[in-house]
Scaffold this motif. Structure first.
Motif, PDB file in Angstrom:
ATOM      1  N   CYS A 137       0.862  -1.185   0.000  1.00 31.49           N
ATOM      2  CA  CYS A 137       0.000   0.000   0.000  1.00 31.49           C
ATOM      3  C   CYS A 137       0.897   1.234   0.000  1.00 31.49           C
ATOM      4  N   ASP A 138       1.089   1.812  -1.166  1.00 33.27           N
ATOM      5  CA  ASP A 138       1.874   3.036  -1.293  1.00 33.27           C
ATOM      6  C   ASP A 138       0.949   4.200  -0.937  1.00 33.27           C
ATOM      7  N   ASP A 139       1.057   4.650   0.297  1.00 33.19           N
ATOM      8  CA  ASP A 139       0.131   5.643   0.845  1.00 33.19           C
ATOM      9  C   ASP A 139       0.753   7.031   0.925  1.00 33.19           C
ATOM     10  N   ALA A 140       1.630   7.346  -0.017  1.00 37.14           N
ATOM     11  CA  ALA A 140       2.351   8.616   0.040  1.00 37.14           C
ATOM     12  C   ALA A 140       1.416   9.818   0.109  1.00 37.14           C
ATOM     13  N   TYR A 141       0.233   9.723  -0.533  1.00 35.87           N
ATOM     14  CA  TYR A 141      -0.673  10.879  -0.624  1.00 35.87           C
ATOM     15  C   TYR A 141      -1.890  10.728   0.280  1.00 35.87           C
ATOM     16  N   GLU A 142      -1.786   9.861   1.285  1.00 34.19           N
ATOM     17  CA  GLU A 142      -2.907   9.634   2.192  1.00 34.19           C
ATOM     18  C   GLU A 142      -3.312  10.950   2.874  1.00 34.19           C
ATOM     19  N   GLY A 143      -4.617  11.171   2.954  1.00 33.03           N
ATOM     20  CA  GLY A 143      -5.123  12.374   3.609  1.00 33.03           C
ATOM     21  C   GLY A 143      -5.520  13.477   2.655  1.00 33.03           C
ATOM     22  N   TYR A 144      -5.132  13.371   1.386  1.00 26.97           N
ATOM     23  CA  TYR A 144      -5.462  14.401   0.400  1.00 26.97           C
ATOM     24  C   TYR A 144      -6.595  13.885  -0.493  1.00 26.97           C
ATOM     25  N   VAL A 145      -7.814  13.971   0.022  1.00 25.63           N
ATOM     26  CA  VAL A 145      -9.002  13.488  -0.679  1.00 25.63           C
ATOM     27  C   VAL A 145     -10.026  14.612  -0.694  1.00 25.63           C
ATOM     28  N   TYR A 146     -10.594  14.896  -1.885  1.00 23.85           N
ATOM     29  CA  TYR A 146     -11.438  16.073  -2.059  1.00 23.85           C
ATOM     30  C   TYR A 146     -12.883  15.714  -2.409  1.00 23.85           C
ATOM     31  N   ASP A 147     -13.242  14.461  -2.236  1.00 21.80           N
ATOM     32  CA  ASP A 147     -14.588  13.984  -2.549  1.00 21.80           C
ATOM     33  C   ASP A 147     -15.121  13.251  -1.332  1.00 21.80           C
ATOM     34  N   PRO A 148     -16.201  13.735  -0.720  1.00 16.89           N
ATOM     35  CA  PRO A 148     -16.708  13.086   0.499  1.00 16.89           C
ATOM     36  C   PRO A 148     -17.175  11.648   0.281  1.00 16.89           C
ATOM     37  N   ALA A 149     -17.471  11.275  -0.966  1.00 14.52           N
ATOM     38  CA  ALA A 149     -17.907   9.904  -1.247  1.00 14.52           C
ATOM     39  C   ALA A 149     -16.735   8.940  -1.403  1.00 14.52           C
ATOM     40  N   ALA A 150     -15.519   9.482  -1.496  1.00 11.62           N
ATOM     41  CA  ALA A 150     -14.342   8.636  -1.688  1.00 11.62           C
ATOM     42  C   ALA A 150     -13.802   8.154  -0.341  1.00 11.62           C
ATOM     43  N   LEU A 151     -13.038   7.076  -0.385  1.00  9.20           N
ATOM     44  CA  LEU A 151     -12.355   6.582   0.803  1.00  9.20           C
ATOM     45  C   LEU A 151     -11.442   7.680   1.338  1.00  9.20           C
ATOM     46  N   GLN A 152     -11.546   7.985   2.611  1.00 14.84           N
ATOM     47  CA  GLN A 152     -10.814   9.107   3.187  1.00 14.84           C
ATOM     48  C   GLN A 152      -9.479   8.700   3.797  1.00 14.84           C
ATOM     49  N   ARG A 153      -9.176   7.417   3.804  1.00 13.80           N
ATOM     50  CA  ARG A 153      -7.943   6.917   4.418  1.00 13.80           C
ATOM     51  C   ARG A 153      -7.347   5.839   3.526  1.00 13.80           C
ATOM     52  N   SER A 154      -6.263   5.244   3.969  1.00 16.67           N
ATOM     53  CA  SER A 154      -5.637   4.142   3.238  1.00 16.67           C
ATOM     54  C   SER A 154      -6.524   2.897   3.259  1.00 16.67           C
ATOM     55  N   MET A 155      -6.378   2.071   2.237  1.00 17.89           N
ATOM     56  CA  MET A 155      -7.055   0.783   2.192  1.00 17.89           C
ATOM     57  C   MET A 155      -6.346  -0.262   3.056  1.00 17.89           C
ATOM     58  N   PHE A 156      -5.192   0.089   3.584  1.00 18.69           N
ATOM     59  CA  PHE A 156      -4.405  -0.847   4.401  1.00 18.69           C
ATOM     60  C   PHE A 156      -5.241  -1.433   5.536  1.00 18.69           C
TER      61      PHE A 156
END
Length: 448
Positions: A239-258
């Motif tokens: 799980c390459d989570d380098a950009y975790e936390g940068y989500v701009y859509d409330p319907a999208a997963l807001q964290r890592s899938m890990f």
């Protein structure tokens, strides 16, 4: 690059097989170098940038690389014993514990499930270093690593040129959604030829800027469970989570899938790779972490397993970088002790990038040009546009020469398009950016 000077000097004859095979592709750094010199709008740089007063009230209206003030203050206030001594090979013990707590905070309501699986993170020289260490530990020469076809170009340097394995891909999207069936087919084909498979999942994705919707998370996890059940063989999920936390859509997963992959199945081993470059806006710190999500059903003493994994990782660190820089670890440890303040300050950057992403979508929505197809994006630092009828490299060259706009082209296989780093483009320049891309495509289409 043909390395003619090396050949003429005779040094090529002294190189190892690895020394002869390694090379830096003409990719991101080439176009970033061009853009710094030639562009007025630079959409090549993968770091958040813009006017300082966008993130700091009352600051000057000058362009800076965005930062978190409290992190900077901690770094500036370090004492000699926090900077001068060697750091332990796998990181400061207190930092490892604090980063584990940071991961558990990020997984939210999954904490009861994740906590028993979570190892103590090992500090790595950036997420890149973590990817290298994980690949070195789990991938053999000539094995296949599976990835979506929209991937960070440095994966090839690490997996193929360093390790001698090869990356095989599946199409990222299927009708605008993550391609579950393509992922399953590629993993099953791979497991038919080798005893295990390694899958790379990078969400939010570089170069696409896509994070799956929340509703897709369980189907992705179930698809991987179905693979290991059908094949009877294990998979390692990086799980390459380098950009975790940068989500701009409330319907999208807001964290890592890990967290969702932890304890999903005894034959699924998720490995989390995260770090401070984006999460703490500290690119120059070069500090990442590698953390295992060990299935709870393993019939083994967990403490002994942690010690043996640490020994393996320590062997890699000791024989490559020796240890990671102590001053940065000391500063981040202090920042983790004031996490609420750090996250509140970071949110200013997240908000700025979210506005840019939404404006970019709106500008693309105004465009009616069959040759230009922006892929779905809702997160991260980038978006990617497929381009038809015009070679991507030619488009990038024309954009920088005529319109003074820098982008990163990608050509290869069925992919022909450009990566746009909206993270480094101020809002006021985004309409000009889109108009320039449209005009450049029309120019080149008219020539052909």
């Amino acid at each position: 690059m043909e390395f003619e000077a090396l050949k003429k000097s005779g040094i090529t004859n002294l190189l190892s097989a690895f020394g002869r095979s390694i090379w830096l592709p003409q990719g991101i750094f080439y176009w970033t170098g061009r853009a710094k010199k030639e562009a007025t709008i630079d959409a090549t740089i993968g770091s958040a940038q813009g006017p300082e007063n966008e993130i700091i009230a009352g600051a000057p209206d000058k362009a800076v690389t965005f930062y978190i003030p409290s992190v900077q203050r901690h770094f500036a206030g370090l004492k000699s014993e926090e900077t001068v001594p060697y750091a332990p090979m796998l990181g400061l013990p207190d930092l490892r514990k604090a980063w584990r707590e940071w991961i558990l905070r990020k997984v939210g309501d999954l904490r009861p499930r994740v906590e028993p699986c979570l190892t103590l993170p090992a500090v790595t020289p950036g997420v890149t270093g973590g990817i290298f260490m994980a690949a070195k530990m789990f991938v053999d020469k000539d094995e296949v690593v599976v990835s979506p076809d929209r991937l960070w170009e440095n994966y090839s340097n690490i997996v193929e040129r360093h390790i001698g394995a090869r990356i095989e891909t599946f199409p990222f999207f299927d009708g605008g959604r993550f391609n579950l069936k393509g992922m399953q087919r590629k993993l099953l084909d791979t497991l038919a030829q080798q005893p295990k498979a390694l899958l790379m999942l990078n969400f939010p994705n570089n170069p696409v800027g896509f994070n799956p919707p929340q509703e897709m998370v369980q189907p992705i996890v179930q698809a991987l469970i179905d693979v290991v059940e059908q094949a009877g063989k294990p998979i390692v999920v990086l799980c390459d989570d380098a950009y975790e936390g940068y989500v701009y859509d409330p319907a999208a997963l807001q964290r890592s899938m890990f967290g969702d992959l932890c304890d999903a199945h005894r034959r699924i081993l998720p490995i989390k790779l995260d770090g401070i470059s984006k999460e703490f806006l500290f690119y120059g710190g070069r500090l990442g972490c590698l953390t295992f999500g060990l299935p709870s059903g393993l019939d083994v003493d967990r403490k002994a397993l942690q010690e043996e994994l640490d020994n393996k990782l320590g062997g890699i660190v000791r024989s490559t970088v020796s240890n990671c820089t102590r001053p940065v670890q000391s500063a981040i440890l202090k920042a983790l002790g004031q996490l609420d303040q750090v996250l509140a300050e970071r949110q200013r950057t997240v908000d700025v990038l979210g506005r840019r992403a939404n404006l970019l979508k709106a500008e693309f929505a105004k465009v009616s040009l069959p040759q230009l197809r922006p892929l779905p994006f809702n997160a991260g630092f980038f978006c990617f546009c497929d381009v038809e009828g015009v070679p991507a490299n030619k488009l990038a060259e024309h954009l920088i020469e005529k319109y003074k706009i820098g982008v990163v082209p990608s050509e290869g296989g069925k992919i022909n398009g450009i990566r746009i780093a909206f993270c480094s483009v101020p809002e006021k320049d985004i309409p000009t950016l889109v108009n320039g891309i449209v005009s450049a495509i029309k120019d080149l289409a008219a020539e052909s």
